[in-house]
Scaffold this active site. Structure first.
Site, PDB file in Angstrom:
ATOM      1  N   SER A  20      36.600  42.311  40.512  1.00 59.02           N
ATOM      2  CA  SER A  20      35.966  41.706  41.687  1.00 59.02           C
ATOM      3  C   SER A  20      34.468  41.669  41.454  1.00 59.02           C
ATOM      4  O   SER A  20      34.013  41.058  40.486  1.00 59.02           O
ATOM      5  CB  SER A  20      36.334  42.473  42.955  1.00 59.02           C
ATOM      6  N   HIS A  62      38.607  38.146  41.825  1.00 62.14           N
ATOM      7  CA  HIS A  62      38.288  37.668  43.165  1.00 62.14           C
ATOM      8  C   HIS A  62      37.163  36.641  43.073  1.00 62.14           C
ATOM      9  O   HIS A  62      36.117  36.915  42.482  1.00 62.14           O
ATOM     10  CB  HIS A  62      37.833  38.818  44.062  1.00 62.14           C
ATOM     11  N   ASP A 102      41.790  46.766  45.828  1.00 65.71           N
ATOM     12  CA  ASP A 102      42.773  45.861  45.233  1.00 65.71           C
ATOM     13  C   ASP A 102      43.046  46.244  43.783  1.00 65.71           C
ATOM     14  O   ASP A 102      42.134  46.603  43.037  1.00 65.71           O
ATOM     15  CB  ASP A 102      42.278  44.419  45.303  1.00 65.71           C
TER      16      ASP A 102
END
Length: 356
Positions: free
Chosen positions: A166, A193, A284
């Site tokens: 991310s 992401h 995540d």
């Protein structure tokens, strides 16, 4: 944040209308104070030195210095947390967004494409939330590097490898992919992401730094070794029990979803699956990595010293999805160690595989 001073933000955009809009939206959040505005790259650098803002929102196409050049100057002269807020991903074939990430930007956020005031305010609340989160990230004037650590031997061997990242992920992926050989004997599946509209630019950018073939996956295609797969914008990437790539629309939360990707690898490949969680905010990837570990596969995560944001790798360690926090420079060697040194066999739980 209630007992702290406001987060000081510098807004950089050459459109007065957009700068006014960003200022109004951000200052609806009582935690945020817009301390300055710049309409060109040179002025942005000057104000960054003068005002020392906590966070800078930066457009890409600017008079004078463009966004990536301005970020490069800011990170060397007055380091700050930079969020790219732009409707443009490239100019004349140059992927400015990922040049900006290489220069030190933390996030890419698309400008609002909305039709009513409530949608605009919702976008503004999301932007303000991102600004507040970024304000907690340590400012890094240059990327931290650690000596390559010889990783411990990996006993298992895998047929497929998943990578989740991310905040800070695109530069980390560039470093990782640049060190992997063209004949990598497994496919790599990536859940990075990213804002809708920037995936193709990231794919083109990464293709320039690695000998591997980098592409957006097609639903139902068979995975091939030596290839790197990303999902379509707004979709999650996963693998079905036959070892085929599948795309599904994101159901909310991080997009693409790392837990969805890694959990599908665990379910379809069992102990022949591998995964790593790289730098990023939130949690995540941790549960998906745990699924791979429970299936007997290979798991590890990036260490704190080389992570821009240590949230996701920390979450993976805290739930015992892995015992290894390793420097980014060691990740390519760990992936190579975990690969089966012969032709890739798609699908298959454990040794037996899926019948063909």
């Amino acid at each position: 944040m209630n007992n702290r001073r406001p987060i000081r933000v510098l807004v950089v955009d050459d459109s007065p209308t957009m700068a006014n809009t960003l200022t109004a939206l951000l200052t609806e959040d009582p935690r945020i104070e817009v301390v300055g505005r710049a309409g060109d790259g040179n002025r942005a650098v000057q104000l960054a030195r003068l005002l020392r803002p906590d966070v800078i929102t930066m457009d890409l196409l600017l008079p004078g210095l463009d966004g990536p050049s301005a970020i490069t100057a800011i990170m060397s002269q007055a380091p700050a947390r930079v969020l790219v807020v732009s409707a443009v991903a490239e100019q004349r074939g140059v992927d400015l967004g990922f040049q900006a990430m290489s220069a030190g930007a933390l996030e890419l956020i698309g400008k609002p494409n909305v039709t009513n005031v409530e949608e605009l305010r919702r976008w503004g609340r999301d932007l303000a939330h991102s600004v507040c989160l970024m304000a907690e990230v340590p400012v890094i004037s240059r990327r931290q590097r650690a000596n390559v650590v010889t990783p411990p031997p990996i006993g298992a061997r895998v047929d497929v490898f998943g990578v989740v990242a991310s905040t800070g992920g695109p530069p980390a992926l560039a470093e990782l992919l640049s060190k992997l050989p063209k004949d990598l004997p497994v496919p790599l599946l990536i859940a990075q992401h990213i804002t809708v509209g920037f995936t193709q630019g990231m794919v083109r950018w990464l293709s320039q730094v690695t000998p591997l073939t980098v592409d957006v996956a097609r639903d139902g295609e068979r995975l091939e070794p030596g290839r790197v797969y990303f999902p379509l914008d707004g979709h999650d990437l996963l693998v079905d029990p036959a070892g085929l790539a599948r795309l599904q629309r994101s159901k909310g939360g991080p997009c693409p979803n790392g837990d969805v990707l890694l959990s599908s690898l665990a379910a379809s490949f069992g102990r022949r699956s591998g995964g790593v969680v790289l730098t990023g905010m939130g949690e995540d990837g941790a549960r998906g990595l745990l699924a791979i570990r429970k299936a007997g596969g290979v798991t590890f995560s990036q260490d704190e010293a080389t992570s821009v944001v240590y949230g996701m790798p920390r979450a993976a360690l805290e739930i015992h999805a892995t015992d290894q926090g390793v420097p980014l420079a060691s990740v390519p060697e760990l992936i190579l160690q975990s690969c089966i040194p012969h032709n890739f066999r798609a699908g298959g739980r454990g040794e037996g595989g899926v019948g063909r």
